[in-house]
Design a protein around this motif. Structure first.
Motif, PDB file in Angstrom:
ATOM      1  N   MET A   1       3.249  -7.358  -7.779  1.00 44.10           N
ATOM      2  CA  MET A   1       3.518  -7.556  -9.206  1.00 44.10           C
ATOM      3  C   MET A   1       3.602  -6.227  -9.937  1.00 44.10           C
ATOM      4  SD  MET A   1       4.280 -10.392 -10.407  1.00 44.10           S
ATOM      5  CE  MET A   1       4.080 -10.164 -12.168  1.00 44.10           C
ATOM      6  N   GLN A   2       2.810  -5.241  -9.501  1.00 44.11           N
ATOM      7  CA  GLN A   2       2.886  -3.920 -10.134  1.00 44.11           C
ATOM      8  C   GLN A   2       4.285  -3.352  -9.982  1.00 44.11           C
ATOM      9  OE1 GLN A   2      -0.241  -1.520  -8.519  1.00 44.11           O
ATOM     10  NE2 GLN A   2      -1.839  -2.686  -9.539  1.00 44.11           N
TER      11      GLN A   2
ATOM     12  N   HIS B   1      -8.673  -2.944 -17.124  1.00 43.01           N
ATOM     13  CA  HIS B   1      -9.897  -2.192 -16.886  1.00 43.01           C
ATOM     14  C   HIS B   1      -9.774  -1.429 -15.569  1.00 43.01           C
ATOM     15  CE1 HIS B   1     -10.523  -5.989 -14.702  1.00 43.01           C
ATOM     16  NE2 HIS B   1     -11.048  -5.187 -13.815  1.00 43.01           N
ATOM     17  N   ASP B   2      -8.601  -1.551 -14.942  1.00 47.43           N
ATOM     18  CA  ASP B   2      -8.403  -0.970 -13.617  1.00 47.43           C
ATOM     19  C   ASP B   2      -7.656   0.350 -13.765  1.00 47.43           C
ATOM     20  OD1 ASP B   2      -7.244  -0.248 -11.180  1.00 47.43           O
ATOM     21  OD2 ASP B   2      -7.286  -2.310 -10.459  1.00 47.43           O
ATOM     22  N   GLN B   3      -8.359   1.452 -13.473  1.00 47.49           N
ATOM     23  CA  GLN B   3      -7.750   2.756 -13.744  1.00 47.49           C
ATOM     24  C   GLN B   3      -6.532   3.017 -12.867  1.00 47.49           C
ATOM     25  OE1 GLN B   3      -8.689   5.824 -11.693  1.00 47.49           O
ATOM     26  NE2 GLN B   3     -10.435   5.070 -10.523  1.00 47.49           N
ATOM     27  N   GLU B   4      -6.569   2.512 -11.623  1.00 46.82           N
ATOM     28  CA  GLU B   4      -5.424   2.747 -10.745  1.00 46.82           C
ATOM     29  C   GLU B   4      -4.176   2.069 -11.303  1.00 46.82           C
ATOM     30  OE1 GLU B   4      -5.600   1.855  -6.519  1.00 46.82           O
ATOM     31  OE2 GLU B   4      -7.552   2.847  -6.510  1.00 46.82           O
ATOM     32  N   GLU B   5      -4.373   0.831 -11.818  1.00 50.77           N
ATOM     33  CA  GLU B   5      -3.272   0.084 -12.392  1.00 50.77           C
ATOM     34  C   GLU B   5      -2.697   0.833 -13.588  1.00 50.77           C
ATOM     35  OE1 GLU B   5      -3.906  -4.254 -11.650  1.00 50.77           O
ATOM     36  OE2 GLU B   5      -3.993  -4.154 -13.827  1.00 50.77           O
ATOM     37  N   ALA B   6      -3.597   1.318 -14.444  1.00 52.39           N
ATOM     38  CA  ALA B   6      -3.158   2.046 -15.632  1.00 52.39           C
ATOM     39  C   ALA B   6      -2.382   3.292 -15.228  1.00 52.39           C
ATOM     40  CB  ALA B   6      -4.356   2.425 -16.487  1.00 52.39           C
ATOM     41  N   LEU B   7      -2.911   4.021 -14.250  1.00 49.09           N
ATOM     42  CA  LEU B   7      -2.274   5.284 -13.855  1.00 49.09           C
ATOM     43  C   LEU B   7      -0.928   5.040 -13.200  1.00 49.09           C
ATOM     44  CD1 LEU B   7      -5.403   7.117 -12.442  1.00 49.09           C
ATOM     45  CD2 LEU B   7      -4.238   7.595 -14.595  1.00 49.09           C
ATOM     46  N   SER B   8      -0.823   3.953 -12.393  1.00 48.10           N
ATOM     47  CA  SER B   8       0.401   3.772 -11.625  1.00 48.10           C
ATOM     48  C   SER B   8       1.514   3.140 -12.441  1.00 48.10           C
ATOM     49  CB  SER B   8       0.118   2.938 -10.373  1.00 48.10           C
ATOM     50  OG  SER B   8      -0.388   1.694 -10.754  1.00 48.10           O
TER      51      SER B   8
ATOM     52  N   LEU C   1       6.620  -5.244 -12.203  1.00 46.66           N
ATOM     53  CA  LEU C   1       6.484  -4.850 -13.610  1.00 46.66           C
ATOM     54  C   LEU C   1       7.184  -3.527 -13.879  1.00 46.66           C
ATOM     55  CD1 LEU C   1       2.843  -5.673 -14.772  1.00 46.66           C
ATOM     56  CD2 LEU C   1       4.985  -6.516 -15.707  1.00 46.66           C
ATOM     57  N   ILE C   2       7.010  -2.567 -12.975  1.00 44.14           N
ATOM     58  CA  ILE C   2       7.659  -1.263 -13.164  1.00 44.14           C
ATOM     59  C   ILE C   2       9.168  -1.432 -13.180  1.00 44.14           C
ATOM     60  CG2 ILE C   2       8.088   0.983 -12.099  1.00 44.14           C
ATOM     61  CD1 ILE C   2       5.236   0.909 -11.027  1.00 44.14           C
ATOM     62  N   GLU C   3       9.678  -2.210 -12.244  1.00 51.87           N
ATOM     63  CA  GLU C   3      11.132  -2.357 -12.153  1.00 51.87           C
ATOM     64  C   GLU C   3      11.702  -3.100 -13.359  1.00 51.87           C
ATOM     65  OE1 GLU C   3      11.720  -4.020  -8.291  1.00 51.87           O
ATOM     66  OE2 GLU C   3      11.695  -2.039  -7.345  1.00 51.87           O
ATOM     67  N   ILE C   4      10.991  -4.143 -13.778  1.00 49.87           N
ATOM     68  CA  ILE C   4      11.465  -4.893 -14.956  1.00 49.87           C
ATOM     69  C   ILE C   4      11.419  -4.007 -16.194  1.00 49.87           C
ATOM     70  CG2 ILE C   4      10.818  -6.760 -16.532  1.00 49.87           C
ATOM     71  CD1 ILE C   4      10.258  -8.448 -14.076  1.00 49.87           C
ATOM     72  N   HIS C   5      10.377  -3.214 -16.292  1.00 49.04           N
ATOM     73  CA  HIS C   5      10.303  -2.317 -17.449  1.00 49.04           C
ATOM     74  C   HIS C   5      11.429  -1.298 -17.436  1.00 49.04           C
ATOM     75  CE1 HIS C   5       8.791   1.240 -19.710  1.00 49.04           C
ATOM     76  NE2 HIS C   5       8.712   0.282 -20.613  1.00 49.04           N
TER      77      HIS C   5
END
Lengths: 347, 267
Positions: A173-174, A193-200, A177-181
């Protein structure tokens, strides 16, 4: 598409103040993550932007228009909820069409075309007739995403949308999300709350702590240069160690304990008591000197890596090593850290 | 792992279940048995087999008139109780009213209030304020005692629904009213249907209020059955009861097929 301007947002629930004057600008088409622990106010901030929560003070502007007092249905936004909030009595197709129906966008044929396109985007074109409860969690997630993008909102708000998925689906899904964005270039605010998710995922990470913005910046920068102790521990769960910064033989050193010195980068100067942040993955271990001696307390095998808990004097330090670096418990190991990776932070 | 219950307990459990089933079913079997009797008198086991009592009932103007009254009141009550109870449940569920808890208690109180007291009170109140009783009196009083069922079944489905649905609908452009119509009401439908089923059944079956609030020309089926049993008992009362049992079972099957009543079985 539009930019978002939050100005000096304050929010109190009764006597409890959740947001202490947050100001934030999100450029048109930007993907911004609001990162923080639970209770930091990140979800409240998102809900204020959606119009689901009123502000105690401050203004919300979307696309140059002040929407502070507008109810959610009058703001041209879309929000994806942690629980997905799919309407159980409607088919997948009707769920995705719902925002078009409610906003009276397009004729029936145009709506049909847009719903089909949105479902194709999330690769669910074949499941339009199903009911939400007949879908897996990951599929429900993608229906929610299709429903959020179908009306081409000015701003897309995502409230921890990936937190209910298992690890593998999350990664998929990540990427999605990146591709759709990239494709739609929607102004997006993502709460996590997930720093890896935020960073990536994001163009910019906004780190919130106790209702204030702690630090914001591009992922690379906020990760490499956390300015505060909170930022250091939250991003990369660094080891925070109280030291004395002293000068020995012309260069600055962090004194962990009498006789135990850690070299600092050339720019540092002696400044007495301070705190250094040591990232778990920046520390290297070897069986032989040079380095700072420590004792292995526990090793946790993580698959690709090992996590060591070491005893250094009266402290414990966590270290991430490659999976083939193996030391038995109780063994003495030597730590080295490139001086430029040792960050002296404000406490 | 759950350990199996000790042997004596299991035996006790089985006995209990069988007894419960027997005590529930036995009276129904007796009623149906009596209804097909050839005999003039109510006796069990029945002597011979005949459908004459059914014929009697279906050609009796008294029974048919009473049945019509019951049906009319039942349908009116179903509509009013479902509308009022559904609206009340939605309001109670939101907890936005200042006295949500109190209002919930008021709406559920007919469950614990003895019907006979309510019936006497209603008769005295109505006579004092409005004069003689009418179908309206029965309609209102039946609505009051069936409301708790609609409120409870609707609250039960609302409790299981996703609390974020309404907010999600708002962010998708639905205003308050359209949110209510397109999101909240469809969520409530299974509960409303189950509540409507209970409301109709209870009203159709109700004897105490109907007995106190009756007048010539306003006799419901249960009251008619009761009168018949008291003054000239014959197997026709069993035939009426059997028809009512059959109708109830049919209605239950229909509703269950459509919506599933199972989830309302537990409190």
């Amino acid at each position: 598409m539009a930019d978002v301007q939050l100005e000096n947002i304050r929010k109190s629930f009764g006597r409890h103040q959740v947001l202490h004057g947050v100001s934030l600008h999100v450029a048109s088409g930007e993907f911004v993550s609001l990162l923080g622990a639970s209770g930091c106010g990140k979800t409240t901030l998102l809900r204020i932007l959606a119009g689901l929560e009123s502000v105690t003070a401050g203004t919300v502007t979307i696309g140059g228009k002040d929407v502070t007092g507008l109810p959610p249905e009058k703001r041209d936004i879309a929000m994806m909820f942690q629980s997905y909030a799919l309407l159980p009595h409607l088919s997948v197709y009707e769920n995705v069409r719902f925002p078009l129906r409610m906003r009276r966008i397009g004729s029936r044929e145009e709506q049909d075309a847009r719903v089909r396109a949105a479902l194709e985007t999330v690769q669910l074109g074949h499941l339009g007739d199903r009911r939400p409860r007949q879908l897996s969690g990951g599929q429900q997630q993608r229906v929610a995403l299709a429903r959020a993008i179908v009306s081409n909102p000015k701003v897309l708000l995502l409230d921890e949308p990936l937190s209910n998925l298992d690890a593998r689906l999350r990664e998929d899904m990540q990427v999605e999300l990146i591709e759709i964005h990239k494709r739609l270039n929607l102004t997006t605010l993502f709460v996590t709350h997930d720093q890896e998710e935020a960073l990536s995922l994001s163009d910019r990470v906004v780190l919130l702590n106790a209702g204030r913005i702690e630090q914001e910046g591009a992922p690379g920068e906020i990760y490499a240069r956390p300015r505060t102790g909170f930022a250091s521990t939250f991003l990369g769960s660094a080891n925070m160690i109280d030291v004395d910064v002293v000068e020995e033989a012309g260069s600055a050193m962090a004194r962990i304990a009498p006789g135990i010195l850690l070299p600092l980068s050339p720019g540092e100067r002696a400044r007495g008591a301070a705190t250094v942040a040591l990232r778990q993955e920046d520390i290297m271990l070897s069986a032989t000197p040079p380095g700072v001696a420590a004792t292995v307390r526990t090793r946790v095998f993580l698959g690709a890596r090992n996590r060591y808990v070491l005893t250094l004097g009266d402290r414990s330090i966590r270290v991430l090593t490659p999976h083939d670096t193996v030391f038995p418990d109780g063994e003495t190991v030597f730590l080295t850290i490139p001086p430029e990776r040792v960050r002296v932070v404000d406490t | 792992m759950v350990r199996a219950a000790p042997f004596p307990l299991r035996i006790a459990g089985i006995v209990f279940v069988v007894l419960t089933g027997l005590l529930l079913l036995a009276p129904l079997i007796v009623v149906v048995g009596v209804s097909v009797s050839e005999n003039q008198f109510i006796a069990f086991p029945p002597k011979g087999f005949s459908l004459r009592w059914y014929q009697e009932v279906l050609s009796s103007s008294t029974y048919l008139a009473a049945g019509l009254v019951s049906l009319q009141i039942g349908l009116l009550v179903t509509v009013s109780a479902t509308l009022i109870g559904g609206a009340a449940a939605i309001a109670i569920h939101r907890r936005q009213l200042p006295a949500s808890e109190l209002i919930a208690t008021v709406f559920l109180s007919p469950l614990v209030l003895p019907t006979i007291i309510y019936a006497i009170g209603m008769l005295m109140f109505w006579s004092a304020v409005f004069g003689s009783v009418s179908m309206m009196t029965l309609w209102i009083s039946h609505t009051v005692i069936t409301l708790p069922y609609v409120v409870r079944t609707t609250l039960a489905v609302l409790a299981e629904s996703d609390p974020f649905l309404e907010e999600a609908a708002r962010t998708m452009g639905a205003g308050r009213l359209r949110c209510l119509w397109f999101v909240v009401v469809p969520q409530c439908l299974p509960g409303l249907a189950a509540g409507a089923f209970f409301a109709f059944n209870i009203s159709f079956d109700e004897a105490v209020l109907s007995l106190f609030l009756r007048k010539p020309g306003l006799t419901t089926l249960p009251v008619q059955v009761y009168g018949q049993l008291e003054f000239s008992p014959d197997p026709s009362v069993a035939a009426v009861s059997s028809i009512m049992i059959a109708l109830t079972i049919l209605l239950m099957i229909v509703i269950d097929r459509m919506l599933g009543l199972g989830k309302f079985a537990s409190p």
